[in-house]
Scaffold this active site. Sequence first.
Site, short mmCIF file in Angstrom:
data_model
loop_
_atom_site.label_atom_id
_atom_site.label_comp_id
_atom_site.label_asym_id
_atom_site.label_seq_id
_atom_site.Cartn_x
_atom_site.Cartn_y
_atom_site.Cartn_z
N GLY A 322 0.97 -1.31 0.00
CA GLY A 322 -0.05 0.13 0.13
C GLY A 322 0.94 1.32 0.07
O GLY A 322 1.15 1.81 -1.11
N ARG A 323 1.56 1.35 1.17
CA ARG A 323 2.53 2.62 1.36
C ARG A 323 3.46 2.81 0.02
O ARG A 323 3.73 3.81 -0.24
CB ARG A 323 3.15 2.46 2.70
CG ARG A 323 3.97 3.49 3.17
CD ARG A 323 4.90 3.25 4.27
NE ARG A 323 4.26 2.46 5.22
CZ ARG A 323 3.76 2.61 6.31
NH1 ARG A 323 3.81 4.16 6.66
NH2 ARG A 323 3.00 1.98 7.27
N ARG A 360 -0.16 10.87 11.88
CA ARG A 360 1.07 9.61 12.03
C ARG A 360 2.02 10.15 13.04
O ARG A 360 2.61 9.40 13.58
CB ARG A 360 1.36 9.46 10.69
CG ARG A 360 0.52 8.58 9.74
CD ARG A 360 1.21 8.05 8.55
NE ARG A 360 2.09 6.74 8.83
CZ ARG A 360 3.26 6.83 9.02
NH1 ARG A 360 3.86 8.14 8.74
NH2 ARG A 360 3.92 5.71 9.22
N CYS A 391 -6.44 22.28 18.83
CA CYS A 391 -6.28 22.61 20.25
C CYS A 391 -5.48 21.41 21.07
O CYS A 391 -6.41 20.73 21.88
CB CYS A 391 -7.69 22.91 20.77
SG CYS A 391 -8.33 24.44 20.00
N TYR A 421 -1.72 6.66 4.29
CA TYR A 421 -2.40 6.63 5.68
C TYR A 421 -2.34 8.22 6.12
O TYR A 421 -2.28 8.38 7.37
CB TYR A 421 -1.40 5.84 6.46
CG TYR A 421 -1.33 4.43 6.02
CD1 TYR A 421 -2.51 3.58 6.32
CD2 TYR A 421 -0.23 3.96 5.43
CE1 TYR A 421 -2.44 2.23 5.81
CE2 TYR A 421 -0.17 2.46 5.29
CZ TYR A 421 -1.50 1.74 5.16
OH TYR A 421 -1.33 0.40 4.66
N1 LLP Z 1 -1.66 -6.35 3.95
C1 LLP Z 1 -2.44 -6.35 5.13
C2 LLP Z 1 -3.06 -7.59 5.55
C3 LLP Z 1 -2.29 -5.25 5.86
O1 LLP Z 1 -2.65 -5.31 7.21
C4 LLP Z 1 -1.87 -4.08 5.48
C5 LLP Z 1 -1.46 -2.77 6.48
C6 LLP Z 1 -1.11 -3.92 4.20
C7 LLP Z 1 -1.28 -5.11 3.38
C8 LLP Z 1 -0.32 -2.78 3.80
O2 LLP Z 1 0.77 -2.45 4.45
P1 LLP Z 1 1.59 -1.06 3.84
O3 LLP Z 1 2.15 -1.86 2.46
O4 LLP Z 1 0.72 -0.07 3.32
O5 LLP Z 1 2.49 -1.07 4.81
N2 LLP Z 1 -1.49 3.48 9.70
C9 LLP Z 1 -0.02 2.75 9.70
C10 LLP Z 1 0.11 1.49 8.84
C11 LLP Z 1 -0.99 0.33 9.27
C12 LLP Z 1 -0.78 -0.74 8.38
C13 LLP Z 1 -2.06 -1.76 8.49
N3 LLP Z 1 -2.02 -2.85 7.71
C14 LLP Z 1 0.80 3.72 9.46
O6 LLP Z 1 0.38 4.86 9.04
O7 LLP Z 1 1.92 3.47 9.25
#
Ligand code: LLP
Length: 463
Positions: A322-323, A360, A391, A421
Amino acid sequence: MSRSAHPAGPRHADVLPEGHYTAPPADLNALDSKVWAQTVGRNDDGVVTVGGIDVKTLAEQHGTPAYVMDEDDFRARARAWRTAFGQDADVFYAGKAFLSRAVVRWLHEEGLNLDVCSGGELATALSAGMPADRIAFHGNNKSPEEIERAIRAGVGRIVLDSFQEIVRVAHIASSLGKRQRVQIRITVGVEAHTHEFIATAHEDQKFGIPLAGGQAAEAVRRALQLDGLELIGIHSHIGSQIFDMSGFEVAAHRVVGLLREIRDEHGVELPEIDLGGGLGIAYTSGDDPREPHEIAKALTDIVGRECEVARLRTPRISVEPGRAIVGPTAFTLYEVGTIKPLDGLRTYVSVDGGMSDNIRTALYDAEYSVALVSRTSDAEPMLARVVGKHCESGDIVVKDAFLPADLAPGDLIAVPATGAYCRSMASNYNHVLRPPVVAVRDGEARVIVRRETEEDLLRLDVG
Ligand code: LLP
């Protein structure tokens, strides 16, 4: 404890990358291509441009704060992942990082699949024409209604996360006269972060079914017995913002170990494994992420090697970045409102957004960088903290950054690498309106998610 429990939390901050700046950068006007979207540069007047448009024009036309997304960069990164993994693997973009209908269409056009984890994400995907069989449905507590909708729509796979869900999905599928393709998400006892991974005792969290104690094997046994399910594989996701591939290596070893157990016990070779997402990006110049082709090679090699040892046919691999796809493609454009020098400490620079558009920093101690983008400056560097308008004293966007000392109210500054995110975790705290997402490409700017209005807020408040 939420801070220390989160994958991208203080453990990340404890292990600052080598070369992380503690002194001002040599050139405050420079834009490090590691952290900025691909088409970002400065024009002859020193104003930052992206997708052929300068940020002053963007601010005039769309206001601030705004997330500005480089469509070509998004497409290029999506394509790079697709190409790196080739035809024998699948790339599921993790919609939780950022999802909108335009993004769904880009993904579809670039040949990616999509991972959704709620009814809302599923609705967005379907309404933008993503073929259901290219959607994976995740979540540790999908409601019966969500499960039914997903099965009726014909999603390509549901990732089962608990013993109850195995029965629940099987029952709903059978009652609809269907056989649903599923994977089982297991926890392999590995939790990985930016610069380290820990391979003990990480079953203590809410996702998946532990491999330990034969629980995952038992889940497989049950799933294989149920008519409503077609078990196609095993799923593992080990963490977020990971640079070090060794956590994946241990995870792949353990997943393949389970596949071997399944073959030995049931005579079935499951055809797929999913190694999840979590690949890291550069938030500051000190971060060194891997390229998709390196990641693809590392993962494919690990799985191939492990399967050879186990004498298993190599399963089809899927991943869920994702990221790594959307993170670097956007920056948040802010206007400077007030500037408050605190003698001997630092200068507080307040912008017109804050923790409502980027939680974040407050939530995970995340690191960001920032630059003056509406002009260049030859002034001395000043140690600054970029804060929002909420605030709350924890309302920090960039903890420590150097900005030119002649910074003034009305200047535009931008925080890069906010594609993932940030909009997806944005809130209305203090009834602040969530910013728009403006996609730029070939000199054109297009609002793909519009700015919230006070009418939007009041419409929900039914009095
Ligand atoms: N697949 C599963 C099953 C996941 O739980 C996640 C992320 C991804 C893929 C994608 O992960 P990425 O490639 O985007 O790291 N809010 C947090 C990140 C939470 C990720 C949750 N799961 C942040 O802002 O760092």
